[in-house]
Design a protein around this motif. Structure first.
Motif, PDB file in Angstrom:
ATOM      1  N   CYS A  12       0.826  -1.208   0.000  1.00 52.14           N
ATOM      2  CA  CYS A  12       0.000   0.000   0.000  1.00 52.14           C
ATOM      3  C   CYS A  12       0.861   1.257   0.000  1.00 52.14           C
ATOM      4  CB  CYS A  12      -0.978  -0.022   1.179  1.00 52.14           C
ATOM      5  SG  CYS A  12      -0.328   0.653   2.703  1.00 52.14           S
ATOM      6  N   LEU A  13       0.274   2.345  -0.433  1.00 48.88           N
ATOM      7  CA  LEU A  13       1.010   3.596  -0.594  1.00 48.88           C
ATOM      8  C   LEU A  13       1.556   4.134   0.723  1.00 48.88           C
ATOM      9  CD1 LEU A  13      -1.344   5.381  -3.165  1.00 48.88           C
ATOM     10  CD2 LEU A  13       0.827   4.226  -3.637  1.00 48.88           C
ATOM     11  N   ALA A  14       0.914   3.791   1.841  1.00 48.72           N
ATOM     12  CA  ALA A  14       1.383   4.287   3.136  1.00 48.72           C
ATOM     13  C   ALA A  14       2.782   3.784   3.467  1.00 48.72           C
ATOM     14  CB  ALA A  14       0.411   3.890   4.238  1.00 48.72           C
ATOM     15  N   THR A  15       3.187   2.646   2.895  1.00 47.43           N
ATOM     16  CA  THR A  15       4.510   2.097   3.184  1.00 47.43           C
ATOM     17  C   THR A  15       5.624   2.978   2.627  1.00 47.43           C
ATOM     18  OG1 THR A  15       4.535   0.726   1.181  1.00 47.43           O
ATOM     19  CG2 THR A  15       3.601  -0.256   3.172  1.00 47.43           C
ATOM     20  N   ARG A  16       5.269   3.918   1.771  1.00 50.18           N
ATOM     21  CA  ARG A  16       6.273   4.824   1.199  1.00 50.18           C
ATOM     22  C   ARG A  16       6.523   6.052   2.083  1.00 50.18           C
ATOM     23  NH1 ARG A  16       3.807   0.977  -2.204  1.00 50.18           N
ATOM     24  NH2 ARG A  16       4.054   1.508  -4.406  1.00 50.18           N
ATOM     25  N   ILE A  17       5.695   6.258   3.105  1.00 48.03           N
ATOM     26  CA  ILE A  17       5.828   7.436   3.960  1.00 48.03           C
ATOM     27  C   ILE A  17       6.679   7.070   5.162  1.00 48.03           C
ATOM     28  CG2 ILE A  17       4.591   9.160   5.316  1.00 48.03           C
ATOM     29  CD1 ILE A  17       2.182   8.754   3.522  1.00 48.03           C
ATOM     30  N   VAL A  18       7.753   7.807   5.383  1.00 46.93           N
ATOM     31  CA  VAL A  18       8.689   7.491   6.454  1.00 46.93           C
ATOM     32  C   VAL A  18       7.962   7.469   7.795  1.00 46.93           C
ATOM     33  CG1 VAL A  18       9.345   9.931   6.774  1.00 46.93           C
ATOM     34  CG2 VAL A  18      10.927   8.111   7.433  1.00 46.93           C
ATOM     35  N   TYR A  19       8.307   6.493   8.637  1.00 46.27           N
ATOM     36  CA  TYR A  19       7.660   6.347   9.934  1.00 46.27           C
ATOM     37  C   TYR A  19       7.691   7.658  10.717  1.00 46.27           C
ATOM     38  CZ  TYR A  19       7.823   1.261   9.306  1.00 46.27           C
ATOM     39  OH  TYR A  19       7.647  -0.021   8.844  1.00 46.27           O
ATOM     40  N   GLY A  20       6.566   7.963  11.353  1.00 42.85           N
ATOM     41  CA  GLY A  20       6.470   9.167  12.175  1.00 42.85           C
ATOM     42  C   GLY A  20       5.922  10.370  11.441  1.00 42.85           C
ATOM     43  N   LEU A  21       5.956  10.345  10.113  1.00 45.51           N
ATOM     44  CA  LEU A  21       5.378  11.427   9.310  1.00 45.51           C
ATOM     45  C   LEU A  21       3.912  11.095   9.058  1.00 45.51           C
ATOM     46  CD1 LEU A  21       5.938  14.046   7.661  1.00 45.51           C
ATOM     47  CD2 LEU A  21       6.436  12.563   5.703  1.00 45.51           C
ATOM     48  N   GLU A  22       3.028  11.995   9.395  1.00 43.78           N
ATOM     49  CA  GLU A  22       1.599  11.719   9.334  1.00 43.78           C
ATOM     50  C   GLU A  22       1.162  11.256   7.945  1.00 43.78           C
ATOM     51  OE1 GLU A  22      -2.723  13.867  10.289  1.00 43.78           O
ATOM     52  OE2 GLU A  22      -0.891  15.072  10.155  1.00 43.78           O
ATOM     53  N   ILE A  23       0.317  10.241   7.936  1.00 37.45           N
ATOM     54  CA  ILE A  23      -0.258   9.740   6.688  1.00 37.45           C
ATOM     55  C   ILE A  23      -1.486  10.581   6.368  1.00 37.45           C
ATOM     56  CG2 ILE A  23      -1.331   7.760   5.547  1.00 37.45           C
ATOM     57  CD1 ILE A  23       0.277   5.978   7.501  1.00 37.45           C
ATOM     58  N   THR A  24      -1.444  11.294   5.259  1.00 33.48           N
ATOM     59  CA  THR A  24      -2.558  12.138   4.845  1.00 33.48           C
ATOM     60  C   THR A  24      -2.958  11.807   3.417  1.00 33.48           C
ATOM     61  OG1 THR A  24      -1.153  13.902   3.939  1.00 33.48           O
ATOM     62  CG2 THR A  24      -1.680  14.020   6.302  1.00 33.48           C
ATOM     63  N   SER A  25      -4.148  12.212   3.059  1.00 31.99           N
ATOM     64  CA  SER A  25      -4.628  12.000   1.687  1.00 31.99           C
ATOM     65  C   SER A  25      -3.721  12.699   0.683  1.00 31.99           C
ATOM     66  CB  SER A  25      -6.062  12.520   1.552  1.00 31.99           C
ATOM     67  OG  SER A  25      -6.940  11.825   2.397  1.00 31.99           O
ATOM     68  N   GLU A  26      -3.274  13.885   1.023  1.00 31.72           N
ATOM     69  CA  GLU A  26      -2.417  14.647   0.114  1.00 31.72           C
ATOM     70  C   GLU A  26      -1.101  13.922  -0.147  1.00 31.72           C
ATOM     71  OE1 GLU A  26      -0.179  19.011  -0.216  1.00 31.72           O
ATOM     72  OE2 GLU A  26      -1.266  18.455   1.603  1.00 31.72           O
ATOM     73  N   ARG A  27      -0.487  13.389   0.893  1.00 33.82           N
ATOM     74  CA  ARG A  27       0.788  12.691   0.717  1.00 33.82           C
ATOM     75  C   ARG A  27       0.616  11.395  -0.071  1.00 33.82           C
ATOM     76  NH1 ARG A  27       2.528  14.466   6.775  1.00 33.82           N
ATOM     77  NH2 ARG A  27       3.697  16.340   6.137  1.00 33.82           N
ATOM     78  N   LEU A  28      -0.460  10.689   0.189  1.00 31.67           N
ATOM     79  CA  LEU A  28      -0.726   9.474  -0.576  1.00 31.67           C
ATOM     80  C   LEU A  28      -0.913   9.783  -2.052  1.00 31.67           C
ATOM     81  CD1 LEU A  28      -3.196   7.772   1.936  1.00 31.67           C
ATOM     82  CD2 LEU A  28      -0.856   7.036   1.441  1.00 31.67           C
ATOM     83  N   LYS A  29      -1.596  10.866  -2.334  1.00 32.40           N
ATOM     84  CA  LYS A  29      -1.814  11.267  -3.730  1.00 32.40           C
ATOM     85  C   LYS A  29      -0.497  11.682  -4.390  1.00 32.40           C
ATOM     86  CE  LYS A  29      -5.079  11.227  -5.533  1.00 32.40           C
ATOM     87  NZ  LYS A  29      -5.663  10.181  -6.436  1.00 32.40           N
ATOM     88  N   GLN A  30       0.359  12.380  -3.655  1.00 28.87           N
ATOM     89  CA  GLN A  30       1.669  12.758  -4.204  1.00 28.87           C
ATOM     90  C   GLN A  30       2.458  11.514  -4.616  1.00 28.87           C
ATOM     91  OE1 GLN A  30       2.908  15.142  -0.718  1.00 28.87           O
ATOM     92  NE2 GLN A  30       3.446  16.769  -2.164  1.00 28.87           N
ATOM     93  N   ILE A  31       2.443  10.500  -3.756  1.00 22.58           N
ATOM     94  CA  ILE A  31       3.170   9.262  -4.050  1.00 22.58           C
ATOM     95  C   ILE A  31       2.579   8.574  -5.277  1.00 22.58           C
ATOM     96  CG2 ILE A  31       3.698   6.951  -3.191  1.00 22.58           C
ATOM     97  CD1 ILE A  31       3.615   8.257  -0.340  1.00 22.58           C
TER      98      ILE A  31
END
Length: 279
Positions: free
Chosen positions: A187-206
C-alpha cells in the motif's frame, strides 16, 4: 502428475504443497477472501473458486486511498475475469489516529480495521471463515499485520500449506493468471517514512509520482515520502537512465509541481521494505 482443472504440476514439492492447499480449502463451506489483486490473494481466490465453487466464495476488495487507482481497477478486472463474486468494502482506516500517526506498527492497525470489518461481514453472509493471502515467506520480514491475523482469527491457507512466494508465482503461471509475474505493490502508506503523518495529500503525491515514473518506462520503483523530500528508488542498473539530463529535468519539474522541495535518487537502488532500515 497432479492434475487440477487443466493444469499439470511437475515439481514434486510444489505438487505436495498445492495438494495440501486444496485439502485445507476443502475443509471450509463458504468463505470470504481478503482480496487485493496482488499475486498471493489472486491465487488464493482462484483456488477457492475451484475447490468451493463460485457461489461459496466472496472476494472482498478494500477501496481506499492507500491503494493506487490503477491497482484498484486492475484488481476488479482480474476478479471479474475469474467470475468471482466481488464485494467492495470501505475500512476508513486513514481516519484512525493510531494509523495516521504512522507508527512502526501501522500495518497492524490497518489490518485489524479491515479484518474486523470482514469478520462481521462473514457473519452477515453466513461464511465460516475469512481467508487472507499471507504466504510462508512473510514471517521472515517485519510484518505487524501478521499479528492482526492471529488476533482476529483470520486464516492464511497459503502459509499453512507451506507455499512460498516462488511457489505461488509458479502456480499462478500454471493457472494462467495475468499477474503471476507482477512485482509486489504494498500500500502507498509504506512509502511514507515512519512518524510522518499519513494524509490523503501525501498518498496522492506518491501515487502521481510513481505513475509519472511508470510513464517514463521505469517499472519496479518506489517514491519514498520524507516530507518536503521525495526519495526515488529504482533498480540499480536503471539509475544511469533516470539520471540522464532529459529525464532528470523532467522529473524534478514534475515532483516540484507535486509539492516536493527536494527530489533525490537513492544510489543503493530499489529494495523492498527499505523504510524498515531505520527501525
Amino acid at each position: 502428475m497432479a492434475e487440477h482443472s487443466g493444469i499439470t504440476i511437475d515439481n514434486i514439492l510444489l505438487r505436495q504443497r498445492y495438494g495440501r492447499l486444496a485439502e485445507i480449502l476443502d475443509g471450509f463451506r463458504k468463505v470470504i477472501v481478503a482480496y487485493s489483486g496482488g499475486v498471493d490473494s489472486t491465487l488464493l481466490l482462484r483456488v477457492c473458486l475451484e475447490c468451493l465453487g463460485k457461489g461459496n466464495v466472496i472476494a472482498c476488495l478494500a477501496e481506499s486511498e492507500l491503494l493506487a487507482g490503477s491497482e484498484y481497477e486492475s484488481a476488479i478486472e482480474t476478479a471479474e475475469k475469474m467470475g468471482a463474486v466481488l464485494e467492495i468494502v470501505h475500512p476508513g482506516v486513514i481516519e484512525k489516529p493510531e494509523f495516521s500517526a504512522n507508527p512502526a506498527d501501522r500495518c497492524y492497525h490497518c489490518k485489524m480495521e479491515l479484518y474486523l470489518l470482514l469478520t462481521e461481514l462473514a457473519r452477515l453472509r453466513n461464511c465460516d471463515a475469512v481467508l487472507c493471502g499471507s504466504n510462508a515467506d512473510d514471517s521472515e520480514d517485519f510484518r505487524p499485520g501478521l499479528r492482526a491475523e492471529q488476533e482476529s482469527g483470520i486464516r492464511s491457507p497459503l502459509c499453512d500449506a507451506g507455499l512460498t512466494k516462488d511457489n505461488i508465482r509458479a502456480l499462478s503461471r500454471e493457472f494462467g493468471l495475468p499477474n503471476w509475474d507482477k512485482p509486489p505493490q504494498p500500500c502507498l502508506a509504506t512509502r511514507i517514512v515512519y512518524g510522518l503523518e499519513i494524509t490523503s495529500e501525501r498518498l496522492k503525491q506518491i501515487e502521481q509520482g510513481e505513475e509519472f515514473l511508470h510513464g517514463l518506462g521505469f517499472e519496479d520503483l518506489r517514491v519514498r515520502h520524507h516530507g518536503n523530500l521525495a526519495r526515488i528508488e529504482i533498480p540499480a542498473d536503471r539509475i544511469a537512465d533516470l539520471a540522464r539530463p532529459e529525464h532528470r529535468n523532467e522529473i524534478v519539474a514534475y515532483f516540484r509541481a507535486l509539492g516536493f522541495t527536494y527530489v533525490s535518487l537513492d544510489l543503493q537502488g530499489f529494495r523492498s521494505g527499505s523504510a524498515n532500515e531505520a527501525l
